[in-house]
Design a protein around this motif. Structure first.
Motif, PDB file in Angstrom:
ATOM      1  N   PRO A   1       0.824  -1.219   0.000  1.00  0.00           N
ATOM      2  CA  PRO A   1       0.000   0.000   0.000  1.00  0.00           C
ATOM      3  C   PRO A   1       0.856   1.267   0.000  1.00  0.00           C
ATOM      4  CG  PRO A   1      -0.866  -1.577   1.572  1.00  0.00           C
ATOM      5  CD  PRO A   1       0.424  -2.154   1.058  1.00  0.00           C
ATOM      6  N   GLU A   2       1.983   1.250   0.706  1.00  0.00           N
ATOM      7  CA  GLU A   2       2.848   2.438   0.767  1.00  0.00           C
ATOM      8  C   GLU A   2       3.464   2.729  -0.606  1.00  0.00           C
ATOM      9  OE1 GLU A   2       3.232  -0.219   2.890  1.00  0.00           O
ATOM     10  OE2 GLU A   2       2.068   0.737   4.495  1.00  0.00           O
ATOM     11  N   ASP A   3       3.912   1.688  -1.268  1.00  0.00           N
ATOM     12  CA  ASP A   3       4.544   1.897  -2.577  1.00  0.00           C
ATOM     13  C   ASP A   3       3.508   2.300  -3.630  1.00  0.00           C
ATOM     14  OD1 ASP A   3       6.947   1.293  -1.467  1.00  0.00           O
ATOM     15  OD2 ASP A   3       6.960  -0.806  -2.121  1.00  0.00           O
ATOM     16  N   ARG A   4       2.319   1.735  -3.497  1.00  0.00           N
ATOM     17  CA  ARG A   4       1.233   2.114  -4.396  1.00  0.00           C
ATOM     18  C   ARG A   4       0.951   3.614  -4.228  1.00  0.00           C
ATOM     19  NH1 ARG A   4      -3.872   1.992  -2.425  1.00  0.00           N
ATOM     20  NH2 ARG A   4      -5.439   2.619  -3.957  1.00  0.00           N
ATOM     21  N   GLU A   5       0.976   4.050  -2.995  1.00  0.00           N
ATOM     22  CA  GLU A   5       0.737   5.453  -2.678  1.00  0.00           C
ATOM     23  C   GLU A   5       1.822   6.351  -3.301  1.00  0.00           C
ATOM     24  OE1 GLU A   5      -1.973   5.904  -0.822  1.00  0.00           O
ATOM     25  OE2 GLU A   5      -1.844   8.092  -0.893  1.00  0.00           O
ATOM     26  N   ARG A   6       3.048   5.856  -3.311  1.00  0.00           N
ATOM     27  CA  ARG A   6       4.147   6.639  -3.907  1.00  0.00           C
ATOM     28  C   ARG A   6       3.853   6.928  -5.365  1.00  0.00           C
ATOM     29  NH1 ARG A   6       8.446   7.488  -1.269  1.00  0.00           N
ATOM     30  NH2 ARG A   6       9.602   8.138  -3.124  1.00  0.00           N
ATOM     31  N   VAL A   7       3.393   5.906  -6.075  1.00  0.00           N
ATOM     32  CA  VAL A   7       3.161   6.065  -7.512  1.00  0.00           C
ATOM     33  C   VAL A   7       1.930   6.937  -7.762  1.00  0.00           C
ATOM     34  CG1 VAL A   7       2.661   4.853  -9.660  1.00  0.00           C
ATOM     35  CG2 VAL A   7       4.264   3.856  -7.998  1.00  0.00           C
ATOM     36  N   LEU A   8       0.906   6.753  -6.958  1.00  0.00           N
ATOM     37  CA  LEU A   8      -0.332   7.501  -7.205  1.00  0.00           C
ATOM     38  C   LEU A   8      -0.243   8.953  -6.743  1.00  0.00           C
ATOM     39  CD1 LEU A   8      -3.029   4.805  -6.353  1.00  0.00           C
ATOM     40  CD2 LEU A   8      -2.392   5.685  -8.612  1.00  0.00           C
ATOM     41  N   SER A   9       0.628   9.248  -5.770  1.00  0.00           N
ATOM     42  CA  SER A   9       0.724  10.648  -5.345  1.00  0.00           C
ATOM     43  C   SER A   9       2.071  11.025  -4.723  1.00  0.00           C
ATOM     44  CB  SER A   9      -0.387  10.984  -4.348  1.00  0.00           C
ATOM     45  OG  SER A   9      -0.268  10.162  -3.190  1.00  0.00           O
ATOM     46  N   GLY A  10       2.716  10.105  -4.035  1.00  0.00           N
ATOM     47  CA  GLY A  10       3.891  10.472  -3.246  1.00  0.00           C
ATOM     48  C   GLY A  10       5.046  11.019  -4.070  1.00  0.00           C
ATOM     49  N   ASN A  11       5.378  10.359  -5.157  1.00  0.00           N
ATOM     50  CA  ASN A  11       6.516  10.821  -5.965  1.00  0.00           C
ATOM     51  C   ASN A  11       6.246  12.199  -6.541  1.00  0.00           C
ATOM     52  OD1 ASN A  11       8.040   8.508  -5.528  1.00  0.00           O
ATOM     53  ND2 ASN A  11       7.141   7.426  -7.276  1.00  0.00           N
ATOM     54  N   ALA A  12       5.046  12.389  -7.081  1.00  0.00           N
ATOM     55  CA  ALA A  12       4.702  13.693  -7.664  1.00  0.00           C
ATOM     56  C   ALA A  12       4.682  14.762  -6.584  1.00  0.00           C
ATOM     57  CB  ALA A  12       3.349  13.612  -8.366  1.00  0.00           C
ATOM     58  N   SER A  13       4.169  14.383  -5.430  1.00  0.00           N
ATOM     59  CA  SER A  13       4.112  15.324  -4.321  1.00  0.00           C
ATOM     60  C   SER A  13       5.512  15.813  -3.953  1.00  0.00           C
ATOM     61  CB  SER A  13       3.437  14.628  -3.135  1.00  0.00           C
ATOM     62  OG  SER A  13       3.756  15.256  -1.932  1.00  0.00           O
ATOM     63  N   GLU A  14       6.485  14.886  -3.926  1.00  0.00           N
ATOM     64  CA  GLU A  14       7.866  15.274  -3.604  1.00  0.00           C
ATOM     65  C   GLU A  14       8.505  16.093  -4.712  1.00  0.00           C
ATOM     66  OE1 GLU A  14       8.956  11.269  -1.131  1.00  0.00           O
ATOM     67  OE2 GLU A  14      10.446  11.970  -2.599  1.00  0.00           O
ATOM     68  N   VAL A  15       8.378  15.600  -5.921  1.00  0.00           N
ATOM     69  CA  VAL A  15       9.083  16.250  -7.033  1.00  0.00           C
ATOM     70  C   VAL A  15       8.541  17.650  -7.276  1.00  0.00           C
ATOM     71  CG1 VAL A  15       9.413  16.168  -9.539  1.00  0.00           C
ATOM     72  CG2 VAL A  15       9.822  14.129  -8.150  1.00  0.00           C
ATOM     73  N   PHE A  16       7.213  17.810  -7.193  1.00  0.00           N
ATOM     74  CA  PHE A  16       6.632  19.122  -7.470  1.00  0.00           C
ATOM     75  C   PHE A  16       6.454  19.959  -6.193  1.00  0.00           C
ATOM     76  CE2 PHE A  16       5.297  16.565 -11.163  1.00  0.00           C
ATOM     77  CZ  PHE A  16       5.775  17.380 -12.177  1.00  0.00           C
ATOM     78  N   GLY A  17       6.833  19.354  -5.054  1.00  0.00           N
ATOM     79  CA  GLY A  17       6.790  20.106  -3.812  1.00  0.00           C
ATOM     80  C   GLY A  17       5.396  20.488  -3.374  1.00  0.00           C
ATOM     81  N   ILE A  18       4.475  19.566  -3.520  1.00  0.00           N
ATOM     82  CA  ILE A  18       3.094  19.831  -3.117  1.00  0.00           C
ATOM     83  C   ILE A  18       2.786  18.993  -1.884  1.00  0.00           C
ATOM     84  CG2 ILE A  18       0.667  19.693  -3.830  1.00  0.00           C
ATOM     85  CD1 ILE A  18       1.724  19.763  -6.755  1.00  0.00           C
ATOM     86  N   GLY A  19       2.635  19.642  -0.764  1.00  0.00           N
ATOM     87  CA  GLY A  19       2.341  18.893   0.448  1.00  0.00           C
ATOM     88  C   GLY A  19       0.921  18.346   0.424  1.00  0.00           C
ATOM     89  N   ILE A  20       0.770  17.088   0.806  1.00  0.00           N
ATOM     90  CA  ILE A  20      -0.594  16.530   0.890  1.00  0.00           C
ATOM     91  C   ILE A  20      -0.745  15.784   2.216  1.00  0.00           C
ATOM     92  CG2 ILE A  20      -1.093  16.358  -1.562  1.00  0.00           C
ATOM     93  CD1 ILE A  20      -0.174  13.467  -1.499  1.00  0.00           C
TER      94      ILE A  20
END
Lengths: 342, 121
Positions: free
Chosen positions: A323-342
């Motif tokens: 579930p954690e890795d799935r979350e990375r792909v669905l939002s976590g990586n983009a959140s980090e790269v684009f600097g959008i806190g969620i």
């Protein structure tokens, strides 16, 4: 059996099998059948190997790299000749040379050379040599010919190949017009889908290669590079091809201090749309796994006609990742790269 | 380890090499700046005869992040061995692959004794 053994065919050899005035044309100093001037030897660091004679094939191909059944091609780049009449004449010369010097008296097979400028003449040539037992296919340079090789203009060539039981072997190359034809090809597609399937792929492979060879991830190590709208299946191919070529040609990208795959895994990100659709879903799972949970970002491309609904990717992610890795792909990586806190 | 006398030391001039057959293996022995280095004639990439390749320099590069100036210099002339099959580059003294990967040419101890070159295998 080796399907791609290139002969080195000097123009003066071809001239011996050509009639006048074409034989003389080959000795004109501005005729270039081979190279637009690239330097494959890296300034002489490695030698340019040649296969000039049947003995060379026996010694090097059969002897040293242990090929029992070499399928040789003349590797003469007729499709780039401006004078199509000459190209048409020389295809016969090339094939006669191949048969006479390499196939008739030796235990090799060969691919026919044709000039793609005049598909009807190519078809005639295939009919002429099609019943030669040692000619087992047709060598088509896929980089240079215009229009692209699926155009109905070539149907007559394909018909002749089929009638003669000869498979087509497509061969891409740097020296056969890639520098000139690459942008022009796209103007000659007849259907939007032809351009669309290739536009993203060509542009993104070119951009990935260009940024890597110029050392962008080494120059700017904190910079993230995100590739949109080419899907992901091309990434493993490029990653592994860049690893291979930049180990061999390190001196052309001396800024790089890591393998391309490492830079790709550290600095490059790939949006998943358009997720390809293999017939066996296991293959897409493998692809997602290879690109990896740390490099993938969901994208829909909505509202374009080829958009991906998140459920498709999500189905794969649920079966592949925690579930954690799935979350990375669905939002976590983009959140980090684009600097959008969620 | 067995010692093998392979040649008189002065048979190799500086910057040159010989390829010797020792226990069925091909070993390249190089003389560089008065020192001797011995490598298996076998490239860790795809098994090419690395010790038979050209000896050259290579490009090294630096980048200045502030001025954006990229400098590419030809360096280490005479210290880079290029595998003739695919151009993998090796440091002539250590056998280390210059590309960023953990590969090197297998190396062997080599010394001179009473004017003779001795390789240990």
């Amino acid at each position: 059996m080796d399907t791609d053994i290139h002969l080195t065919t000097p123009t003066d050899q071809i001239a011996q099998y050509a009639d006048k005035p074409y034989a003389d044309y080959l000795s004109a100093e501005d005729v270039q059948l081979k190279s637009p001037g690239w330097d494959p030897t890296m300034g002489g660091k490695i030698e340019e190997r040649t296969l000039l004679t049947p003995e060379d094939i026996e010694e090097e191909v059969k002897g040293e790299i242990h090929i029992d059944y070499p399928i040789v091609n003349a590797f003469v780049n007729l499709s780039r000749l401006s004078q199509s009449e000459t190209a048409v004449h020389l295809q016969r010369a090339c094939n006669d040379l191949l048969l006479d010097q390499f196939l008739d008296d030796h235990d090799f097979h060969g691919l026919a050379t044709v000039a793609t400028q005049k598909p009807d003449k190519a078809a005639e040539e295939l009919d002429r040599i099609g019943d030669e037992d040692k000619i087992v296919g047709v060598f088509l340079t896929s980089t240079g010919p215009r229009p692209p090789l699926g155009d109905p203009e070539y149907d007559i060539l394909y018909q002749a190949a089929e009638d003669n039981g000869l498979p087509i072997a497509y061969h891409g190359a740097t020296n056969s017009g890639f520098d000139i034809e690459f942008p022009i090809h796209s103007q000659e597609f007849e259907k939007f889908v032809e351009a669309h399937v290739n536009a993203h792929l060509w542009s993104q492979t070119m951009t990935l290669t260009s940024t890597m060879v110029n050392g962008i991830p080494e120059k700017f190590p904190d910079l993230d590079l995100v590739f949109l709208e080419a899907g992901i299946s091309w990434v493993p191919y490029m990653m592994f091809r860049l690893n291979k070529e930049l180990s061999m040609r390190r001196s052309e990208a001396p800024l790089l201090e890591k393998q391309p795959e490492e830079y790709i895994r550290d600095s490059y990100y790939f949006a998943t749309q358009p997720l390809g659709e293999p017939m066996d879903p296991e293959h897409m799972k493998t692809m997602i796994d290879m690109v990896g949970k740390d490099s993938l970002m969901f994208a829909s491309d909505y509202p374009h006609w080829d958009f991906d609904h998140p459920t498709e990717l999500n189905g794969y992610l649920r079966s592949l990742f925690s579930p954690e890795d799935r979350e990375r792909v669905l939002s976590g990586n983009a959140s980090e790269v684009f600097g959008i806190g969620i | 380890m067995t010692e093998h006398v392979v040649a008189d030391a002065d048979e190799i001039s500086d910057g040159e090499r010989i390829i010797a057959q020792i226990e069925g293996r091909e070993i390249g022995i190089f003389r560089k700046d008065g020192e001797y280095h011995a490598f298996l004639n076998w490239c860790p990439h795809q098994g090419g005869p690395a010790c038979e390749g050209t000896i050259s320099g290579t490009n090294e590069s630096t980048f200045d992040r502030d001025s954006l100036e990229l400098e590419v210099c030809w360096e280490n002339e005479g210290n880079v061995l290029n595998c003739p099959w695919h151009g993998w580059e090796f440091d002539l003294k250590s056998g280390d692959c210059l590309a960023p990967r953990d590969d090197q040419l297998p190396t062997y101890p080599v010394k001179t004794r009473d004017g003779e070159l001795v390789v240990e295998l």
